[in-house]
Design a protein around this motif. Structure first.
Motif, mmCIF file in Angstrom:
data_model
loop_
_atom_site.group_PDB
_atom_site.id
_atom_site.type_symbol
_atom_site.label_atom_id
_atom_site.label_comp_id
_atom_site.label_asym_id
_atom_site.label_seq_id
_atom_site.Cartn_x
_atom_site.Cartn_y
_atom_site.Cartn_z
ATOM 1 N N HIS A 1 0.871 -1.187 -0.033
ATOM 2 C CA HIS A 1 0.040 0.101 0.115
ATOM 3 C C HIS A 1 0.840 1.336 -0.093
ATOM 4 O O HIS A 1 1.233 1.816 0.980
ATOM 5 C CB HIS A 1 -1.040 -0.003 1.307
ATOM 6 C CG HIS A 1 -2.054 -0.969 1.172
ATOM 7 N ND1 HIS A 1 -2.893 -0.974 0.268
ATOM 8 C CD2 HIS A 1 -2.278 -1.827 1.970
ATOM 9 C CE1 HIS A 1 -3.883 -1.883 0.238
ATOM 10 N NE2 HIS A 1 -3.308 -2.606 1.290
ATOM 11 N N ALA A 2 1.360 1.457 -1.059
ATOM 12 C CA ALA A 2 2.290 2.856 -1.037
ATOM 13 C C ALA A 2 1.528 3.932 -0.825
ATOM 14 O O ALA A 2 2.156 4.804 -0.128
ATOM 15 C CB ALA A 2 2.678 2.858 -2.639
ATOM 16 N N PHE B 1 -9.806 3.168 3.760
ATOM 17 C CA PHE B 1 -10.562 3.851 4.477
ATOM 18 C C PHE B 1 -11.785 4.388 3.571
ATOM 19 O O PHE B 1 -11.451 4.688 2.229
ATOM 20 C CB PHE B 1 -9.881 5.173 4.990
ATOM 21 C CG PHE B 1 -8.764 4.760 5.615
ATOM 22 C CD1 PHE B 1 -8.648 3.362 6.393
ATOM 23 C CD2 PHE B 1 -7.755 5.625 6.137
ATOM 24 C CE1 PHE B 1 -7.792 3.064 7.220
ATOM 25 C CE2 PHE B 1 -6.827 5.225 6.889
ATOM 26 C CZ PHE B 1 -6.661 4.009 7.612
ATOM 27 N N VAL B 2 -13.026 4.866 4.288
ATOM 28 C CA VAL B 2 -14.104 5.234 3.406
ATOM 29 C C VAL B 2 -14.256 6.581 4.006
ATOM 30 O O VAL B 2 -14.674 6.815 5.270
ATOM 31 C CB VAL B 2 -15.386 4.388 3.494
ATOM 32 C CG1 VAL B 2 -16.567 5.150 3.056
ATOM 33 C CG2 VAL B 2 -15.396 3.035 3.106
ATOM 34 N N VAL B 3 -14.117 7.517 3.032
ATOM 35 C CA VAL B 3 -14.444 9.078 3.721
ATOM 36 C C VAL B 3 -14.941 9.561 2.497
ATOM 37 O O VAL B 3 -14.381 10.022 1.322
ATOM 38 C CB VAL B 3 -12.928 9.934 4.077
ATOM 39 C CG1 VAL B 3 -13.325 11.275 4.548
ATOM 40 C CG2 VAL B 3 -12.247 9.037 5.046
ATOM 41 N N GLU B 4 -16.269 9.888 2.373
ATOM 42 C CA GLU B 4 -17.161 10.256 1.385
ATOM 43 C C GLU B 4 -18.262 11.271 1.342
ATOM 44 O O GLU B 4 -18.737 11.031 2.739
ATOM 45 C CB GLU B 4 -17.689 9.167 0.523
ATOM 46 C CG GLU B 4 -18.617 8.279 1.228
ATOM 47 C CD GLU B 4 -18.808 6.890 0.657
ATOM 48 O OE1 GLU B 4 -17.845 6.488 0.030
ATOM 49 O OE2 GLU B 4 -19.870 6.529 0.750
ATOM 50 N N LYS B 5 -18.563 12.022 0.574
ATOM 51 C CA LYS B 5 -19.691 12.951 0.720
ATOM 52 C C LYS B 5 -20.975 12.030 0.274
ATOM 53 O O LYS B 5 -20.970 11.066 -0.658
ATOM 54 C CB LYS B 5 -19.654 14.121 -0.144
ATOM 55 C CG LYS B 5 -20.446 15.123 -0.056
ATOM 56 C CD LYS B 5 -20.042 16.270 -0.777
ATOM 57 C CE LYS B 5 -20.945 17.656 -0.524
ATOM 58 N NZ LYS B 5 -22.350 17.272 -0.428
ATOM 59 N N GLN B 6 -21.900 12.141 1.198
ATOM 60 C CA GLN B 6 -23.216 11.698 1.030
ATOM 61 C C GLN B 6 -24.295 12.659 1.188
ATOM 62 O O GLN B 6 -24.470 13.283 2.019
ATOM 63 C CB GLN B 6 -23.383 10.444 2.022
ATOM 64 C CG GLN B 6 -22.551 9.297 1.611
ATOM 65 C CD GLN B 6 -23.118 7.817 2.146
ATOM 66 O OE1 GLN B 6 -24.366 8.028 2.725
ATOM 67 N NE2 GLN B 6 -22.459 6.857 1.887
ATOM 68 N N TRP C 1 -7.819 9.906 -2.219
ATOM 69 C CA TRP C 1 -6.721 10.235 -1.098
ATOM 70 C C TRP C 1 -6.756 9.390 0.430
ATOM 71 O O TRP C 1 -5.805 8.781 0.680
ATOM 72 C CB TRP C 1 -6.650 11.760 -1.024
ATOM 73 C CG TRP C 1 -5.708 11.932 0.265
ATOM 74 C CD1 TRP C 1 -4.261 11.931 0.190
ATOM 75 C CD2 TRP C 1 -5.977 12.320 1.421
ATOM 76 N NE1 TRP C 1 -3.589 12.123 1.414
ATOM 77 C CE2 TRP C 1 -4.815 12.381 2.138
ATOM 78 C CE3 TRP C 1 -7.238 12.344 2.411
ATOM 79 C CZ2 TRP C 1 -4.650 12.747 3.820
ATOM 80 C CZ3 TRP C 1 -7.167 12.540 3.763
ATOM 81 C CH2 TRP C 1 -5.822 12.708 4.308
ATOM 82 N N ALA C 2 -8.084 9.546 0.843
ATOM 83 C CA ALA C 2 -8.278 8.801 2.135
ATOM 84 C C ALA C 2 -8.167 7.238 1.941
ATOM 85 O O ALA C 2 -7.687 6.656 2.807
ATOM 86 C CB ALA C 2 -9.653 8.896 2.522
ATOM 87 N N ALA C 3 -8.582 6.915 0.690
ATOM 88 C CA ALA C 3 -8.375 5.442 0.364
ATOM 89 C C ALA C 3 -7.066 4.847 0.008
ATOM 90 O O ALA C 3 -6.753 3.801 -0.327
ATOM 91 C CB ALA C 3 -9.355 4.993 -0.701
#
Length: 373
Positions: free
Chosen positions: A55-56, A317-322, A363-365
């Motif tokens: 995971h670079a 990671f899950v960081v998303e707009k909903q 980016w968060a993923a």
């Protein structure tokens, strides 16, 4: 701008910290006390390290994480991190350690390989049974997790633009219109609602169900024999994967406990259920400790601690707009705490500055190398 945050673990608190630093209003709701002893964030310590397998993206992000922690230490007036260095081990055909070394070499963070003859000379409390490769890097250390959460909650409680609501469960969220309803019968509205509820997040955001799964995990705390306490207190963190079972070891820095756990996800359990555990369910891990750690037969189990991860299939990671006014932040899968400060800080910047939500999610993923824009 006003933001409502649901969840008082490291991710929720760090997002509140980032927004407050920029002069925005924040209301944070936590279903239990602040800090909540049932939160994923609440344990004596967590690790921060550069080795990350293939995971670079996350390996690169560690430098950003360190910078964010340094900013937080400055705001808190104390450094809640102890450097230890990182020892990555593998055997039985497993290749995590060598993949980590190759990935870090490609981004200018080389590790040093240690021979099986050199390993016990340099780290005399280790055995080489079942090992094939060993790699060392000076970076990495222990984050004093529950101290960080407690200090950050205290810091935020003194900020005039921040309101912390402990013991107020959220019954429902409306991410389209920026509203939440509490179990107390009250409703609250804001420009943005952030769900940072850890293992409880999918109960508020049904779209996460199946994507982010609560996972019951057990770690073991040990009492060490007198002659091993000081050497281990000065010892490294260890990440060991041997194909059949892997373990991570957190040295007892600053008087904290000696902790050993594994990175095998149960993907089962209810975070509201009783958190009892028995040594028998950790038998494979205990057996591996017995062959890897010299003098392990004299170690005594102090206690077993049950915590809950929020696990995705790919561990990203899950960081998303909903919705029109909502965000979900669920960076865990057992490796999220080290990124807590930078995740919160960067989400605050994306919200406040209107940065591209899709770029932030990538980016968060760990799928982009240059940070959210």
């Amino acid at each position: 701008m006003k933001t409502i945050i649901i969840g008082g673990g490291i991710m929720g608190l760090a997002t509140a910290w980032g927004l407050a630093r920029q002069g925005h209003d924040v209301e944070l709701f936590e279903q239990g006390p602040l800090p909540n002893p049932l939160a994923s964030s609440m344990d004596e310590h967590r690790l921060i390290r550069h080795p990350y397998g293939t995971h670079a993206g996350y390996a690169r992000m560690i430098d950003e994480a360190y910078a964010a922690w340094d900013l937080l230490w400055n705001d808190l007036g104390q450094t809640l991190h102890e450097p230890t260095g990182t020892l990555a081990l593998s055997g039985n055909g497993a290749d995590w350690a060598q993949n980590s070394a190759a990935t870090l070499a490609s981004i200018g963070r080389p590790m040093t390989e240690l021979s099986m003859e050199e390993l016990p000379r340099r780290f005399p409390l280790l055995d080489t049974k079942g090992l094939e490769r060993a790699f060392w890097i000076e970076t990495g250390g222990v984050l004093l997790a529950q101290d960080i959460v407690s200090a950050l909650a205290s810091h935020l409680s003194a900020q005039p633009r921040v309101k912390l609501h402990a013991g107020v469960p959220i019954r429902s969220v409306d991410l389209e219109h920026g509203r939440v309803a509490t179990d107390l019968g009250t409703t609250h509205a804001a420009d943005v609602v952030v769900v940072a509820a850890g293992a409880w997040a999918s109960r508020l955001v049904p779209d996460l169900a199946g994507r982010v799964v609560p996972s019951r995990q057990v770690v073991i705390y040990f009492d060490l024999p007198e002659d091993q306490r000081l050497p281990w207190a000065k010892g490294p963190m260890i990440i060991e994967k041997t194909g059949d079972v892997g373990l991570y070891l957190v040295p007892p820095v600053r008087g904290r406990g000696m902790k050993v756990g594994d990175h095998e996800f149960s993907r089962t359990g209810d975070p509201t259920a009783a958190r009892d555990a028995a040594p028998d369910e950790m038998r494979a891990l205990l057996d591996r400790c017995g062959s890897l750690l010299r003098g392990f037969d004299r170690w005594k189990i102090r206690n077993l601690k049950v915590c809950f991860y929020s696990v995705t299939d790919d561990e990203r990671f899950v960081v998303e707009k909903q919705g029109g006014k909502g965000w979900v932040i669920s960076p865990c899968s057992g490796h999220g705490f080290k990124f807590g400060a930078v995740m919160g800080l960067e989400l605050a910047r994306t919200i406040a500055e209107g940065r591209d939500a899709a770029a932030h999610a990538r980016w968060a993923a760990g799928l982009a190398g240059d940070g959210p824009t």
